[in-house]
Scaffold this motif. Structure first.
Motif, PDB file in Angstrom:
ATOM      1  N   PHE A 197       0.831  -1.202   0.000  1.00 13.96           N
ATOM      2  CA  PHE A 197       0.000   0.000   0.000  1.00 13.96           C
ATOM      3  C   PHE A 197       0.867   1.255   0.000  1.00 13.96           C
ATOM      4  N   THR A 198       1.938   1.250   0.793  1.00 15.20           N
ATOM      5  CA  THR A 198       2.841   2.400   0.840  1.00 15.20           C
ATOM      6  C   THR A 198       3.483   2.637  -0.530  1.00 15.20           C
ATOM      7  N   GLY A 199       3.869   1.550  -1.203  1.00 10.94           N
ATOM      8  CA  GLY A 199       4.433   1.676  -2.539  1.00 10.94           C
ATOM      9  C   GLY A 199       3.462   2.309  -3.512  1.00 10.94           C
ATOM     10  N   ARG A 200       2.194   1.942  -3.427  1.00  9.55           N
ATOM     11  CA  ARG A 200       1.185   2.539  -4.304  1.00  9.55           C
ATOM     12  C   ARG A 200       0.967   4.012  -3.982  1.00  9.55           C
ATOM     13  N   VAL A 201       1.022   4.354  -2.681  1.00  7.71           N
ATOM     14  CA  VAL A 201       0.862   5.761  -2.294  1.00  7.71           C
ATOM     15  C   VAL A 201       1.995   6.602  -2.871  1.00  7.71           C
ATOM     16  N   VAL A 202       3.232   6.102  -2.772  1.00 14.97           N
ATOM     17  CA  VAL A 202       4.382   6.838  -3.301  1.00 14.97           C
ATOM     18  C   VAL A 202       4.266   6.981  -4.814  1.00 14.97           C
ATOM     19  N   ALA A 203       3.941   5.884  -5.497  1.00 15.15           N
ATOM     20  CA  ALA A 203       3.850   5.922  -6.956  1.00 15.15           C
ATOM     21  C   ALA A 203       2.710   6.825  -7.429  1.00 15.15           C
ATOM     22  N   GLY A 204       1.605   6.824  -6.699  1.00 16.18           N
ATOM     23  CA  GLY A 204       0.445   7.600  -7.129  1.00 16.18           C
ATOM     24  C   GLY A 204       0.470   9.052  -6.699  1.00 16.18           C
ATOM     25  N   ASN A 205       1.398   9.413  -5.810  1.00 17.06           N
ATOM     26  CA  ASN A 205       1.449  10.788  -5.300  1.00 17.06           C
ATOM     27  C   ASN A 205       2.864  11.351  -5.345  1.00 17.06           C
ATOM     28  N   ALA A 206       3.643  10.950  -6.341  1.00 18.12           N
ATOM     29  CA  ALA A 206       5.060  11.335  -6.379  1.00 18.12           C
ATOM     30  C   ALA A 206       5.236  12.846  -6.419  1.00 18.12           C
ATOM     31  N   ARG A 207       4.501  13.536  -7.285  1.00 17.38           N
ATOM     32  CA  ARG A 207       4.653  14.990  -7.398  1.00 17.38           C
ATOM     33  C   ARG A 207       4.155  15.694  -6.140  1.00 17.38           C
ATOM     34  N   VAL A 208       3.036  15.217  -5.601  1.00 18.54           N
ATOM     35  CA  VAL A 208       2.508  15.815  -4.375  1.00 18.54           C
ATOM     36  C   VAL A 208       3.505  15.634  -3.236  1.00 18.54           C
ATOM     37  N   LEU A 209       4.067  14.436  -3.126  1.00 24.64           N
ATOM     38  CA  LEU A 209       5.011  14.137  -2.053  1.00 24.64           C
ATOM     39  C   LEU A 209       6.243  15.026  -2.143  1.00 24.64           C
ATOM     40  N   LEU A 210       6.796  15.164  -3.334  1.00 23.36           N
ATOM     41  CA  LEU A 210       7.965  16.013  -3.516  1.00 23.36           C
ATOM     42  C   LEU A 210       7.634  17.460  -3.183  1.00 23.36           C
ATOM     43  N   GLY A 211       6.459  17.931  -3.628  1.00 24.10           N
ATOM     44  CA  GLY A 211       6.063  19.303  -3.333  1.00 24.10           C
ATOM     45  C   GLY A 211       5.893  19.547  -1.846  1.00 24.10           C
ATOM     46  N   LEU A 212       5.327  18.579  -1.118  1.00 30.28           N
ATOM     47  CA  LEU A 212       5.142  18.723   0.321  1.00 30.28           C
ATOM     48  C   LEU A 212       6.476  18.807   1.045  1.00 30.28           C
ATOM     49  N   ILE A 213       7.408  17.950   0.654  1.00 27.78           N
ATOM     50  CA  ILE A 213       8.714  17.934   1.321  1.00 27.78           C
ATOM     51  C   ILE A 213       9.456  19.245   1.084  1.00 27.78           C
ATOM     52  N   LEU A 214       9.462  19.714  -0.161  1.00 26.25           N
ATOM     53  CA  LEU A 214      10.165  20.968  -0.466  1.00 26.25           C
ATOM     54  C   LEU A 214       9.493  22.154   0.214  1.00 26.25           C
ATOM     55  N   ALA A 215       8.153  22.161   0.233  1.00 29.00           N
ATOM     56  CA  ALA A 215       7.443  23.263   0.888  1.00 29.00           C
ATOM     57  C   ALA A 215       7.700  23.295   2.378  1.00 29.00           C
ATOM     58  N   ASN A 216       8.010  22.150   2.954  1.00 27.94           N
ATOM     59  CA  ASN A 216       8.256  22.084   4.392  1.00 27.94           C
ATOM     60  C   ASN A 216       9.663  22.548   4.783  1.00 27.94           C
ATOM     61  N   ARG A 217      10.539  22.787   3.776  1.00 26.49           N
ATOM     62  CA  ARG A 217      11.897  23.278   4.013  1.00 26.49           C
ATOM     63  C   ARG A 217      12.626  22.447   5.074  1.00 26.49           C
ATOM     64  N   PRO A 218      12.838  21.170   4.814  1.00 27.26           N
ATOM     65  CA  PRO A 218      13.385  20.273   5.852  1.00 27.26           C
ATOM     66  C   PRO A 218      14.777  20.644   6.319  1.00 27.26           C
ATOM     67  N   TRP A 219      15.551  21.339   5.476  1.00 30.58           N
ATOM     68  CA  TRP A 219      16.907  21.711   5.880  1.00 30.58           C
ATOM     69  C   TRP A 219      16.919  22.710   7.028  1.00 30.58           C
ATOM     70  N   ARG A 220      15.760  23.296   7.342  1.00 28.94           N
ATOM     71  CA  ARG A 220      15.693  24.253   8.443  1.00 28.94           C
ATOM     72  C   ARG A 220      15.451  23.567   9.784  1.00 28.94           C
ATOM     73  N   LEU A 221      15.221  22.276   9.772  1.00 31.72           N
ATOM     74  CA  LEU A 221      14.941  21.553  11.010  1.00 31.72           C
ATOM     75  C   LEU A 221      16.098  21.671  11.988  1.00 31.72           C
ATOM     76  N   ALA A 222      17.317  21.449  11.507  1.00 28.08           N
ATOM     77  CA  ALA A 222      18.486  21.507  12.386  1.00 28.08           C
ATOM     78  C   ALA A 222      18.683  22.899  12.969  1.00 28.08           C
ATOM     79  N   VAL A 223      18.357  23.931  12.182  1.00 26.40           N
ATOM     80  CA  VAL A 223      18.518  25.301  12.674  1.00 26.40           C
ATOM     81  C   VAL A 223      17.543  25.573  13.812  1.00 26.40           C
TER      82      VAL A 223
END
Length: 359
Positions: A176-202
């Motif tokens: 199921f997780t594999g299908r979620v990743v395959a079916g939402n690849a663009r959404v997933l990438l957009g969410l991660i980038l919008a969340n600015r993960p590199w700022r977590l350590a700061v």
């Protein structure tokens, strides 16, 4: 009572198959009638103008909110999004909200797909923005869209958000997780980038910086020099992976960042959230590790004399040996950072992992 919008398909009934996204807006009972009517009448049209290629279904819910902190209000918005099966949600607060010492105008959690608007700040002196405009401009970051995105790209991501995966009862969680990743690849990438993960350590720098300082101090230990040259690159890389994993698990478990679906209808949303959260934390920790490695390397070159280093390890040393020493130092400091991060307040960790302000 929640507004009852007319039923719409997930794609508009035209030849272009325009995807339809549902935006839920939770407003307080104190909202003035003019702003309420403007939301109902003008918001869908404004969203269409700002984000062409996507059609919109608006659901406005009037509710008295118990939370008095941005994190609590965002949690409420997340609960309503899951309960009502919205694609995006914004909560409007009539409280004067603050993040530290700064007033909050808007705050978003891209991974949760929820945001909030603080009315008192919006209506403060010097603000000329309407509530409708403030809500509309949160939608792009929540959906993971950039200003330069073409309507076709935006429509593809919107279609991924709008389309629900079929629930196959005979598949295991990994499938199921594999299908979620395959079916939402663009959404997933957009969410991660919008969340600015590199700022977590700061954001978590207080505990992590203390661990970094302690790690750099160990550079003066000759036993560490011997271990660094004896371990070799493969063992040091493995130690690095274990260190990054330790910090990630500490943050995920300690701050309860892993979400569990309450019903089968929420499985796709929650799985997408958990994947994006894990990726956010891993990227943030890797960013911290990379900074530690650079600092350790510079400190090693400046503080560890090459002649003494060579005499201790019994062989000539060069940049490769200094890099090995820096890698071991950064890995040990990162493990210390896991312990320090575990002592952070849960709300601080969650805010660092999920939210960002726009004042």
């Amino acid at each position: 009572m929640p507004a009852t919008p007319p039923p719409l398909p997930d794609e508009a009934p035209d030849g272009d198959h325009v995807p339809v996204l549902t935006l839920g807006v939770v407003v307080p009972p104190s909202l003035d009638p003019v702003s309420a009517r403007e939301l109902d009448d003008a918001l869908p049209r404004l969203l269409g103008d700002l984000y062409p290629g996507v059609a919109w279904r608006l659901s406005v819910m009037v509710e008295t909110l118990d939370g008095h902190a941005p994190s609590e209000l965002l949690e409420t918005a997340r609960d309503r999004l899951l309960d009502e099966d919205w694609d995006l949600a914004v909560v409007v607060s009539d409280l004067a909200l603050r993040s530290g010492r700064k007033p909050v105008l808007t705050q978003i959690s891209p991974v949760h797909k929820v945001g909030l608007v603080a009315l008192p700040t919006l209506r403060s002196v010097g603000r000329r923005e309407s509530l409708t405009t403030a809500v509309a401009r949160l939608v792009g970051p929540l959906a993971g869209w950039d200003d330069g995105d073409e309507p076709e790209d935006r429509a593809r991501r919107a279609r991924e958000m709008a389309d629900d995966l079929p629930d196959l009862s005979d598949e295991n969680p990994i499938q199921f997780t594999g299908r979620v990743v395959a079916g939402n690849a663009r959404v997933l990438l957009g969410l991660i980038l919008a969340n600015r993960p590199w700022r977590l350590a700061v954001t978590l720098s207080r505990a992590l910086t203390a661990a970094a300082a302690a790690g750099v101090v160990t550079l003066a230990t000759s036993d560490l020099w011997l271990l660094a040259t004896a371990y070799g690159p493969v063992r040091l890389i493995l130690l690095t992976v274990l260190a990054v994993g330790a910090v990630t698990l500490t943050l995920m478990i300690g701050a309860d960042l892993w979400e569990r679906p309450r019903r089968r209808l929420e499985r796709e949303q929650v799985t997408l959230f958990n994947i994006a959260t894990t990726a956010t934390v891993v990227i943030g920790v890797l960013t911290f590790f990379g900074a530690l490695f650079v600092l350790s390397f510079l400190a090693a070159v400046l503080l560890v004399d090459a002649g003494v280093f060579a005499a201790v390890v019994g062989s000539s040393v060069g940049l490769a040996e200094y890099a090995q020493l820096s890698l071991l130092t950064a890995a040990l400091a990162t493990v210390g950072g896991a312990l320090g991060a575990g002592l952070e307040n849960d709300d601080v960790v969650r805010a660092a992992a999920f939210t960002r302000n726009d004042v």
